[in-house]
Design a protein around this motif. Sequence first.
Motif, PDB file in Angstrom:
ATOM      1  N   VAL A 143       0.812  -1.222   0.000  1.00  0.00           N
ATOM      2  CA  VAL A 143       0.000   0.000   0.000  1.00  0.00           C
ATOM      3  C   VAL A 143       0.842   1.268   0.000  1.00  0.00           C
ATOM      4  CG1 VAL A 143      -1.942  -1.160   1.105  1.00  0.00           C
ATOM      5  CG2 VAL A 143      -0.247   0.007   2.529  1.00  0.00           C
ATOM      6  N   ARG A 146       4.551  -0.756  -3.403  1.00  0.00           N
ATOM      7  CA  ARG A 146       4.642  -2.064  -4.052  1.00  0.00           C
ATOM      8  C   ARG A 146       5.953  -2.224  -4.824  1.00  0.00           C
ATOM      9  NH1 ARG A 146      -0.821  -3.933  -7.253  1.00  0.00           N
ATOM     10  NH2 ARG A 146      -0.498  -6.180  -7.330  1.00  0.00           N
ATOM     11  N   ARG A 176      -6.677   0.478   2.829  1.00  0.00           N
ATOM     12  CA  ARG A 176      -5.812   1.155   1.870  1.00  0.00           C
ATOM     13  C   ARG A 176      -5.538   0.268   0.649  1.00  0.00           C
ATOM     14  NH1 ARG A 176      -2.374   5.796   2.538  1.00  0.00           N
ATOM     15  NH2 ARG A 176      -0.824   5.889   0.866  1.00  0.00           N
ATOM     16  N   THR A 177      -5.576  -1.056   0.852  1.00  0.00           N
ATOM     17  CA  THR A 177      -5.375  -1.986  -0.268  1.00  0.00           C
ATOM     18  C   THR A 177      -6.452  -1.809  -1.324  1.00  0.00           C
ATOM     19  OG1 THR A 177      -4.249  -3.616   1.122  1.00  0.00           O
ATOM     20  CG2 THR A 177      -5.242  -4.424  -0.909  1.00  0.00           C
ATOM     21  N   THR A 180      -5.423   1.029  -3.414  1.00  0.00           N
ATOM     22  CA  THR A 180      -4.267   0.685  -4.235  1.00  0.00           C
ATOM     23  C   THR A 180      -4.666  -0.166  -5.428  1.00  0.00           C
ATOM     24  OG1 THR A 180      -2.796   0.781  -2.305  1.00  0.00           O
ATOM     25  CG2 THR A 180      -2.014  -0.446  -4.219  1.00  0.00           C
ATOM     26  N   GLU A 185      -1.810   0.943  -8.501  1.00  0.00           N
ATOM     27  CA  GLU A 185      -0.538   1.600  -8.206  1.00  0.00           C
ATOM     28  C   GLU A 185       0.585   0.597  -7.976  1.00  0.00           C
ATOM     29  OE1 GLU A 185      -2.202   5.625  -5.939  1.00  0.00           O
ATOM     30  OE2 GLU A 185      -1.643   3.853  -4.758  1.00  0.00           O
TER      31      GLU A 185
END
Length: 216
Positions: A143, A146, A176-177, A180, A185
């Motif tokens: 997050v 990566r 937050r995942t 993402t 991202e």
Amino acid sequence: MSRPYDAAKRVLDVLAAAVGLLLATPVIAAVAFAVLITMGRPVLFRQARPGRHGQLFELVKFRSMTVGGEGGAPANDGARLTRFGRWLRTTSLDELPQLWNVLRGEMSLVGPRPLLPAYLTRYTPEQFRRHDVRPGITGLQQVYGRNSLSWEERFALDVRYVRQRSLGLDLRILLRTVRTVLLREGITASGAATAHEYLGPSELAGAGAGPAEARR
């Protein structure tokens, strides 16, 4: 002091993985069929990865690459990564089978990503602390950049997670995942189909690249 947390986390992992597999069954079936008709068998990619305390287990995910190049000759990662496989990776749908690894107790929803067994001898003692916990489908490094992060940054985040882990932190990482994944991202490292090989602390981060399926 981590025992109550570990016990609670395991219960939540089992419940979430079981419900996730049940709800995602139509998606899993559709992706499996799509992999079958676009790349053939095997549908699943299986590979030994180190888990908690470095113990090996068999990680499973949907295959996103062809077996080899033309006529069975070796090909680079970019050539082997199919158009559908690239889409699987950008949406993270290739990770769905790892819910089975979570259910079996080999992985957790949140934790450091399981990497190659060859890396076990390349870690510093501090970096090896990432194996104090079960590996995860997602984690701090997923997050916060990566594959766009250097290996030093990624391992620092892994160790930070090990030190600060809590149910509250796990929840924040899971939330937050979602962001993402939706924004897609950090999917690939600069100059690589996915990520560069980790060559050890004495090497510059990002030097060299190996098989992409082995590093995701």
